[in-house]
Scaffold this motif. Structure first.
Motif, short mmCIF file in Angstrom:
data_model
loop_
_atom_site.label_atom_id
_atom_site.label_comp_id
_atom_site.label_asym_id
_atom_site.label_seq_id
_atom_site.Cartn_x
_atom_site.Cartn_y
_atom_site.Cartn_z
N PRO A 153 10.77 29.43 -21.96
CA PRO A 153 10.75 28.24 -21.09
C PRO A 153 12.04 28.08 -20.31
CG PRO A 153 11.15 27.57 -23.34
CD PRO A 153 10.94 29.06 -23.38
N LEU A 154 12.15 28.77 -19.18
CA LEU A 154 13.31 28.68 -18.32
C LEU A 154 12.87 28.26 -16.93
CD1 LEU A 154 16.38 30.89 -17.93
CD2 LEU A 154 14.89 30.65 -15.94
N ALA A 155 13.57 27.30 -16.35
CA ALA A 155 13.23 26.81 -15.01
C ALA A 155 14.35 27.13 -14.04
CB ALA A 155 12.98 25.30 -15.04
N PHE A 156 13.97 27.54 -12.84
CA PHE A 156 14.95 27.81 -11.78
C PHE A 156 14.51 27.07 -10.53
CE2 PHE A 156 16.00 30.44 -8.00
CZ PHE A 156 17.37 30.20 -7.99
N GLY A 157 15.46 26.43 -9.86
CA GLY A 157 15.14 25.71 -8.64
C GLY A 157 16.39 25.26 -7.92
N THR A 158 16.22 24.28 -7.04
CA THR A 158 17.34 23.75 -6.26
C THR A 158 17.26 22.24 -6.20
OG1 THR A 158 16.06 24.00 -4.21
CG2 THR A 158 17.56 25.79 -4.80
N ILE A 159 18.43 21.64 -6.13
CA ILE A 159 18.57 20.20 -5.88
C ILE A 159 19.54 20.07 -4.73
CG2 ILE A 159 19.07 17.94 -6.89
CD1 ILE A 159 18.96 19.36 -9.64
N GLY A 160 19.04 19.89 -3.53
CA GLY A 160 19.89 19.91 -2.36
C GLY A 160 20.50 21.30 -2.20
N GLU A 161 21.85 21.37 -2.23
CA GLU A 161 22.54 22.65 -2.13
C GLU A 161 22.91 23.21 -3.49
OE1 GLU A 161 23.00 24.29 0.74
OE2 GLU A 161 21.82 22.67 1.65
N ARG A 220 22.16 24.98 -7.03
CA ARG A 220 21.20 25.83 -7.73
C ARG A 220 21.04 25.31 -9.16
NH1 ARG A 220 20.41 26.76 -3.37
NH2 ARG A 220 20.41 28.72 -2.21
N PHE A 221 19.79 25.25 -9.61
CA PHE A 221 19.50 24.68 -10.93
C PHE A 221 18.95 25.73 -11.87
CE2 PHE A 221 16.38 23.01 -13.92
CZ PHE A 221 17.16 22.12 -14.62
N PHE A 222 19.47 25.72 -13.10
CA PHE A 222 18.98 26.60 -14.16
C PHE A 222 18.70 25.74 -15.39
CE2 PHE A 222 21.90 28.93 -11.48
CZ PHE A 222 21.22 30.10 -11.20
N GLY A 223 17.43 25.59 -15.73
CA GLY A 223 17.05 24.83 -16.91
C GLY A 223 16.77 25.78 -18.05
N LEU A 224 17.68 25.82 -19.03
CA LEU A 224 17.56 26.77 -20.12
C LEU A 224 16.90 26.12 -21.33
CD1 LEU A 224 21.10 28.44 -19.98
CD2 LEU A 224 19.09 28.80 -18.52
#
Length: 418
Positions: free
Chosen positions: A293-301, A303-307
């Motif tokens: 269960p790992l999430a990758f995305g963006t919030i504005g500028e 970079r998001f990594f949900g581990l």
């Protein structure tokens, strides 16, 4: 919801993404920062060069001796027993300024400039001095021996270090050797991080039943610091959408945000939903074990990594996916993992479907060398990471592996920056 979020329009989750595809997707969506600054060379350790550096000088600047001995023209020495007159001496920083004549030599020290007329240096151990006026060559050197030519290390105009290079101690010395008093580097990457969970407590206090110490946050802080980046610790955040949204807002202005926990499918796992409201999800769930269960995305500028929250899963996903992404984001060039093959000393349990990263110890004292899996591979057993010095990497399609089988090994100790 689009396919990039990891779910279909009906809300059904897609199959986890293969690790190689997850790496490619992250790489495609990482744009290195472009802000730079000039720093005095002594302050540039563990910073990333934003421009390549070319040499303005030769290193060494002149032909010089690699030995203490006597310098002469090879044509003047016919063989053992040749006697040469000593015309003077050449010391490091105090060169002999003339030119030697026929039948002459100079006393020369290591690092000293080789005078005109000299093309060979014989070690003093292979000579016999005669009252400082002459020397007998007992064992002649091969023509050209012990002479380091100008520019042997670096020639004027050579690229000393390329843009994207992480400056290590040896690099600082190398740049000093060409007189680079200042260097232009990318600004230090700012990486925010927090852990989630109502059960988390500070490590300096007592624990009530059902509570645990917040270890993941300290592991993430150490990983970020080891990369020479600035960590922004946002603490432990409770399992509520409002608290998570507030924590996301605090990360505004940072280059990356890393969270641990709250990205699975439990009732208290809100991170992905909050991310969806704040930014965009590129993918969720990767076909690896541990760490699906790992999430990758963006919030504005940002970079998001949900581990994932299990400590080994946090560590594995950081190493395999987050670390190379941060290196690229910082303006560097991530190095490909070093892998080699050893025989497993133990049976390995594996179900086909996900790429497995088993914690293991390398045993190079065995004959032949082998790799030994840690006895407890649970994703909550951080001791397995602490005791290990390598991963055994089993492909997704692999099933159980019996002892004595060659397996792929990825050591922990390896270069992260190329």
């Amino acid at each position: 919801m689009s396919e990039q979020t990891g779910q279909t329009a009906s809300g059904q989750a897609h199959a986890p993404m293969p690790l190689v595809d997850a790496r490619r997707r992250i790489d495609e969506r990482i744009t290195p920062i472009d802000a730079t600054e000039r720093l005095p060379l002594p302050q540039a350790l563990h910073r990333v060069l934003s421009h390549s550096i070319a040499a303005d000088v030769n290193v060494p600047s002149a032909d010089n001796s690699s030995m203490d001995g006597y310098g002469y023209a090879a044509d003047d020495v016919a063989g053992p027993g040749t006697r040469l007159r000593i015309a003077g001496q050449s010391l490091a920083g105090h060169p002999f300024t003339g030119r030697i004549g026929a039948g002459e030599c100079v006393r020369i020290m290591t690092g000293a400039v080789v005078p005109e007329g000299v093309d060979t240096v014989v070690m003093q151990e292979n000579t016999t001095a005669d009252d400082g006026q002459a020397v007998t060559i007992a064992q002649p050197a091969t023509p050209g021996d012990n002479v380091r030519p100008a520019g042997e290390d670096i020639a004027r105009g050579d690229c000393v270090l390329a843009a994207g290079h992480l400056l290590r101690p040896a690099d600082i010395a190398l740049l000093a050797s060409v007189g680079a008093a200042e260097v232009e580097v990318f600004r230090r990457l700012r990486v925010a991080f927090f852990s989630t969970g109502d059960e988390l407590r500070p490590i300096d206090g007592p624990l009530a039943p059902g509570e645990i110490y917040d270890s993941n946050r300290y592991g993430l802080a150490a990983q970020i610091e080891s990369l020479g980046m600035e960590g922004v610790d946002l603490g432990a955040v409770e399992d509520s959408p409002a608290a998570l949204a507030a924590a996301f807002d605090k990360a505004a202005g940072c280059d990356a945000l890393i969270t641990s926990g709250g990205v699975s499918v439990g009732d208290a796992d809100h991170v992905v939903d909050v991310l969806r409201g704040k930014g965009a999800i590129d993918f969720w769930r990767v076909a690896i074990k541990p760490g699906k269960p790992l999430a990758f995305g963006t919030i504005g500028e940002t970079r998001f990594f949900g581990l994932p929250g299990n400590p080994v899963s946090t560590a594995v996903t950081f190493i395999q996916l987050v670390r190379p992404a941060l290196v690229r984001l910082a303006g560097g060039r991530p190095a490909a993992p070093i892998r080699f093959t050893l025989t497993t000393a133990t049976d390995l349990s594996k179900r086909p479907g996900r790429e497995n990263f088993l914690r293991a110890q390398l045993d190079f004292e065995a004959d032949p060398p082998q790799v030994v899996a840690i006895d407890h591979q649970g994703s909550g057993v951080m001791r397995s990471m602490s005791r290990a010095d390598a991963f055994i990497v089993l492909p997704a399609e692999s099933a159980d592996v019996p002892a004595g089988t060659p397996v792929t090994v990825e050591p922990f100790a390896q270069t992260v920056w190329r």
